[in-house]
Design an enzyme around this catalytic site. Structure first.
Site, mmCIF file in Angstrom:
data_model
loop_
_atom_site.group_PDB
_atom_site.id
_atom_site.type_symbol
_atom_site.label_atom_id
_atom_site.label_comp_id
_atom_site.label_asym_id
_atom_site.label_seq_id
_atom_site.Cartn_x
_atom_site.Cartn_y
_atom_site.Cartn_z
ATOM 1 N N HIS A 169 0.851 -1.305 0.079
ATOM 2 C CA HIS A 169 0.044 0.062 -0.061
ATOM 3 C C HIS A 169 0.892 1.130 -0.050
ATOM 4 C CE1 HIS A 169 0.924 1.003 4.070
ATOM 5 N NE2 HIS A 169 0.904 -0.345 4.348
ATOM 6 N N GLU A 215 -2.361 -7.176 7.608
ATOM 7 C CA GLU A 215 -0.942 -7.211 8.171
ATOM 8 C C GLU A 215 -0.920 -7.580 9.665
ATOM 9 O OE1 GLU A 215 2.200 -6.756 8.051
ATOM 10 O OE2 GLU A 215 2.473 -4.684 7.682
#
Length: 216
Positions: free
Chosen positions: A9, A82
């Site tokens: 990202h 994550e």
């Protein structure tokens, strides 16, 4: 041949402040949206069939920007989230030193040995990320797949393929919106063709110190 393009990202305010960033749902900042726009240009001519993403908004927004106006399915998969940083989430290196003496240095030097109060180990991240990766590849066999996720998650997948130990995780960094590519043959053999490529992102947009303070 199945091809998986893997993109981390774009930048968030917590990345910029070097805050520990796990499951906290921090959005892209302006610079992060620029990162994603440059990744979109780099992948504009890639004939993507499907996009998988972490369910966190920083990954989903990056995926949306890369997709642009193309009619490509976008699927959120929790297995690609994550690492859960538990009580560490949101803290700067200096705050970590005060609250959890010595733990940040273990995180930086031997991340595979880290045990986080209320969180995950990287071995656990690798286990669930690898399971999600294999499931995705099997379901999308023969396609061009984009996977947008996080450095910790993507790194554990690549380390599984390469056979590298998790304590070396930070020796192969993946910058914001950097690209990795894995080719999978019909018999399941996997080849890492690119790892952390970010030449399409202007130098001035890259973080100068990607992981915060490192003690000497």
């Amino acid at each position: 041949m199945t091809t998986v393009y893997m993109v981390r990202h774009g930048e968030t305010d917590w990345n910029r402040a070097h805050r520990m960033q796990g499951w906290s749902d921090i959005p892209l900042n302006e610079k992060g949206r620029e990162h994603a726009a440059f990744a979109a240009k780099a992948l504009a001519l890639v004939p993507l069939d499907v996009i998988y993403t972490s369910p966190l908004k920083r990954a989903e927004k990056t995926a949306e920007i890369i997709r642009g106006e193309r009619n490509i399915p976008l699927l959120a998969e929790k297995g690609f989230i994550e690492i859960n940083l538990g009580k560490w989430d949101g803290h700067t290196p200096e705050e970590m030193d005060a609250l959890y003496p010595g733990q940040y240095d273990i995180w930086r030097s031997t991340p595979g040995d880290v045990h986080i109060d209320g969180g995950e180990t990287f071995a656990k991240v690798q286990e669930r990320a690898w399971k999600a990766f294999l499931s995705m590849v099997d379901k999308e066999k023969g396609k061009h797949i984009l996977l947008v996720s996080h450095m910790g998650c993507l790194s554990t997948i690549l380390f599984k393929i390469a056979g590298y130990p998790l304590n070396d995780l930070w020796k192969h960094p993946i910058g914001n919106c950097a690209l990795c590519r894995v080719d999978i043959e019909a018999d399941g053999t996997m080849h890492i063709e690119e790892w952390g490529r970010d030449d399409y992102i202007p130098h001035e947009l890259k973080m100068k110190v990607p992981f915060g303070r490192v003690k000497k």
